[in-house]
Write a protein that holds these residues in place. Sequence first.
Motif, PDB file in Angstrom:
ATOM      1  N   LYS A  43       0.840  -1.207   0.000  1.00  0.00           N
ATOM      2  CA  LYS A  43       0.000   0.000   0.000  1.00  0.00           C
ATOM      3  C   LYS A  43       0.872   1.253   0.000  1.00  0.00           C
ATOM      4  N   ARG A  44       1.907   1.267   0.850  1.00  0.00           N
ATOM      5  CA  ARG A  44       2.812   2.426   0.900  1.00  0.00           C
ATOM      6  C   ARG A  44       3.496   2.654  -0.443  1.00  0.00           C
ATOM      7  N   TYR A  45       4.022   1.585  -1.028  1.00  0.00           N
ATOM      8  CA  TYR A  45       4.753   1.718  -2.287  1.00  0.00           C
ATOM      9  C   TYR A  45       3.828   2.124  -3.435  1.00  0.00           C
ATOM     10  N   SER A  46       2.619   1.584  -3.447  1.00  0.00           N
ATOM     11  CA  SER A  46       1.696   1.964  -4.518  1.00  0.00           C
ATOM     12  C   SER A  46       1.257   3.425  -4.364  1.00  0.00           C
ATOM     13  N   GLN A  47       1.119   3.904  -3.131  1.00  0.00           N
ATOM     14  CA  GLN A  47       0.791   5.312  -2.924  1.00  0.00           C
ATOM     15  C   GLN A  47       1.927   6.209  -3.396  1.00  0.00           C
ATOM     16  N   MET A  48       3.165   5.790  -3.109  1.00  0.00           N
ATOM     17  CA  MET A  48       4.316   6.565  -3.577  1.00  0.00           C
ATOM     18  C   MET A  48       4.328   6.636  -5.105  1.00  0.00           C
ATOM     19  N   GLY A  49       4.081   5.503  -5.743  1.00  0.00           N
ATOM     20  CA  GLY A  49       4.067   5.460  -7.205  1.00  0.00           C
ATOM     21  C   GLY A  49       2.963   6.320  -7.789  1.00  0.00           C
ATOM     22  N   THR A  50       1.796   6.268  -7.172  1.00  0.00           N
ATOM     23  CA  THR A  50       0.664   7.079  -7.643  1.00  0.00           C
ATOM     24  C   THR A  50       0.971   8.566  -7.500  1.00  0.00           C
ATOM     25  N   GLU A  51       1.586   8.940  -6.369  1.00  0.00           N
ATOM     26  CA  GLU A  51       1.966  10.346  -6.168  1.00  0.00           C
ATOM     27  C   GLU A  51       2.969  10.799  -7.226  1.00  0.00           C
ATOM     28  N   ARG A  52       3.908   9.927  -7.559  1.00  0.00           N
ATOM     29  CA  ARG A  52       4.911  10.273  -8.580  1.00  0.00           C
ATOM     30  C   ARG A  52       4.247  10.471  -9.933  1.00  0.00           C
ATOM     31  N   MET A  53       3.291   9.616 -10.267  1.00  0.00           N
ATOM     32  CA  MET A  53       2.601   9.762 -11.553  1.00  0.00           C
ATOM     33  C   MET A  53       1.784  11.054 -11.584  1.00  0.00           C
ATOM     34  N   GLN A  60       4.476  21.028 -16.785  1.00  0.00           N
ATOM     35  CA  GLN A  60       3.959  21.807 -17.918  1.00  0.00           C
ATOM     36  C   GLN A  60       5.043  22.607 -18.614  1.00  0.00           C
ATOM     37  N   ASP A  61       6.121  22.904 -17.882  1.00  0.00           N
ATOM     38  CA  ASP A  61       7.177  23.707 -18.495  1.00  0.00           C
ATOM     39  C   ASP A  61       8.519  23.311 -17.883  1.00  0.00           C
ATOM     40  N   ALA A  62       9.555  24.038 -18.246  1.00  0.00           N
ATOM     41  CA  ALA A  62      10.905  23.702 -17.789  1.00  0.00           C
ATOM     42  C   ALA A  62      11.043  23.855 -16.273  1.00  0.00           C
ATOM     43  N   ASP A  63      10.419  24.886 -15.723  1.00  0.00           N
ATOM     44  CA  ASP A  63      10.504  25.088 -14.267  1.00  0.00           C
ATOM     45  C   ASP A  63       9.817  23.951 -13.497  1.00  0.00           C
ATOM     46  N   SER A  64       8.648  23.557 -13.950  1.00  0.00           N
ATOM     47  CA  SER A  64       7.946  22.465 -13.259  1.00  0.00           C
ATOM     48  C   SER A  64       8.684  21.139 -13.460  1.00  0.00           C
ATOM     49  N   LEU A  65       9.374  20.997 -14.608  1.00  0.00           N
ATOM     50  CA  LEU A  65      10.179  19.798 -14.839  1.00  0.00           C
ATOM     51  C   LEU A  65      11.363  19.759 -13.879  1.00  0.00           C
ATOM     52  N   ARG A  66      12.000  20.911 -13.667  1.00  0.00           N
ATOM     53  CA  ARG A  66      13.119  20.999 -12.734  1.00  0.00           C
ATOM     54  C   ARG A  66      12.647  20.665 -11.315  1.00  0.00           C
ATOM     55  N   ASP A  67      11.509  21.208 -10.911  1.00  0.00           N
ATOM     56  CA  ASP A  67      10.944  20.918  -9.586  1.00  0.00           C
ATOM     57  C   ASP A  67      10.590  19.433  -9.452  1.00  0.00           C
ATOM     58  N   PHE A  68      10.053  18.885 -10.523  1.00  0.00           N
ATOM     59  CA  PHE A  68       9.711  17.463 -10.519  1.00  0.00           C
ATOM     60  C   PHE A  68      10.974  16.621 -10.344  1.00  0.00           C
ATOM     61  N   GLY A  69      12.039  16.976 -11.024  1.00  0.00           N
ATOM     62  CA  GLY A  69      13.310  16.266 -10.905  1.00  0.00           C
ATOM     63  C   GLY A  69      13.850  16.327  -9.480  1.00  0.00           C
ATOM     64  N   ALA A  70      13.746  17.504  -8.850  1.00  0.00           N
ATOM     65  CA  ALA A  70      14.206  17.648  -7.465  1.00  0.00           C
ATOM     66  C   ALA A  70      13.363  16.781  -6.527  1.00  0.00           C
ATOM     67  N   ALA A  73      14.344  13.108  -6.781  1.00  0.00           N
ATOM     68  CA  ALA A  73      15.540  12.761  -6.008  1.00  0.00           C
ATOM     69  C   ALA A  73      15.179  12.569  -4.531  1.00  0.00           C
ATOM     70  N   GLU A  74      14.341  13.468  -4.010  1.00  0.00           N
ATOM     71  CA  GLU A  74      13.891  13.332  -2.622  1.00  0.00           C
ATOM     72  C   GLU A  74      13.090  12.039  -2.431  1.00  0.00           C
ATOM     73  N   MET A  75      12.233  11.755  -3.401  1.00  0.00           N
ATOM     74  CA  MET A  75      11.398  10.556  -3.320  1.00  0.00           C
ATOM     75  C   MET A  75      12.258   9.296  -3.373  1.00  0.00           C
ATOM     76  N   LEU A  79      12.300   6.515  -0.656  1.00  0.00           N
ATOM     77  CA  LEU A  79      12.044   5.136  -1.037  1.00  0.00           C
ATOM     78  C   LEU A  79      13.159   4.216  -0.537  1.00  0.00           C
ATOM     79  N   SER A  80      14.382   4.671  -0.691  1.00  0.00           N
ATOM     80  CA  SER A  80      15.533   3.895  -0.221  1.00  0.00           C
ATOM     81  C   SER A  80      15.460   3.675   1.290  1.00  0.00           C
ATOM     82  N   GLN A  81      15.148   4.715   2.026  1.00  0.00           N
ATOM     83  CA  GLN A  81      15.029   4.599   3.482  1.00  0.00           C
ATOM     84  C   GLN A  81      13.880   3.666   3.872  1.00  0.00           C
ATOM     85  N   GLN A  82      12.768   3.756   3.145  1.00  0.00           N
ATOM     86  CA  GLN A  82      11.619   2.904   3.435  1.00  0.00           C
ATOM     87  C   GLN A  82      11.948   1.435   3.164  1.00  0.00           C
TER      88      GLN A  82
END
Length: 140
Positions: A43-53, A60-70, A73-75, A79-82
């Motif tokens: 359940k935890r992993y599927s929620q993480m995956g759904t949030e990522r999707m 929508q643009d380069a700025d949101s892509l950069r934020d998504f990339g950041a 990395a946090e996710m 995920l590694s810690q989980q």
Amino acid sequence: MQDKMIENFNEQTRQLFEPMRKLNSLMLNNMEKLSQYQMESLKRYSQMGTERMRDASEVQDADSLRDFGARQAEMMNELSQQMMADAKALSEMSLEFKAEMEKLFTEQAKAMGEAAKQTSAADSGEPAKAKSSRGGSSKS
């Protein structure tokens, strides 16, 4: 007399099946714990995956892509810690199960040792049985 024989038979049957019942119960409880933990993890992993999707669909643009990339990395760090926490929890569950199994087998070995002592004590109180002369040399 017959009631006593039936009662003795029932008691011996209980003693015979008690270790198997305990073992089955222990295994069932362990399986239940593992299944529950795995369901929670899924359940935890599927929620993480759904949030990522969802986050990816909002790019929508380069700025949101950069934020998504950041955030990716946090996710990945999260995920590694989980996954490490899950591995540790599963390891602890397996060590607990191992300890419970060892305890069960130790108790059973003690019970069998005590039963053997009781049997040998009961046998030593009986008169010696005559040895058979079959197959042996007889002096006549």
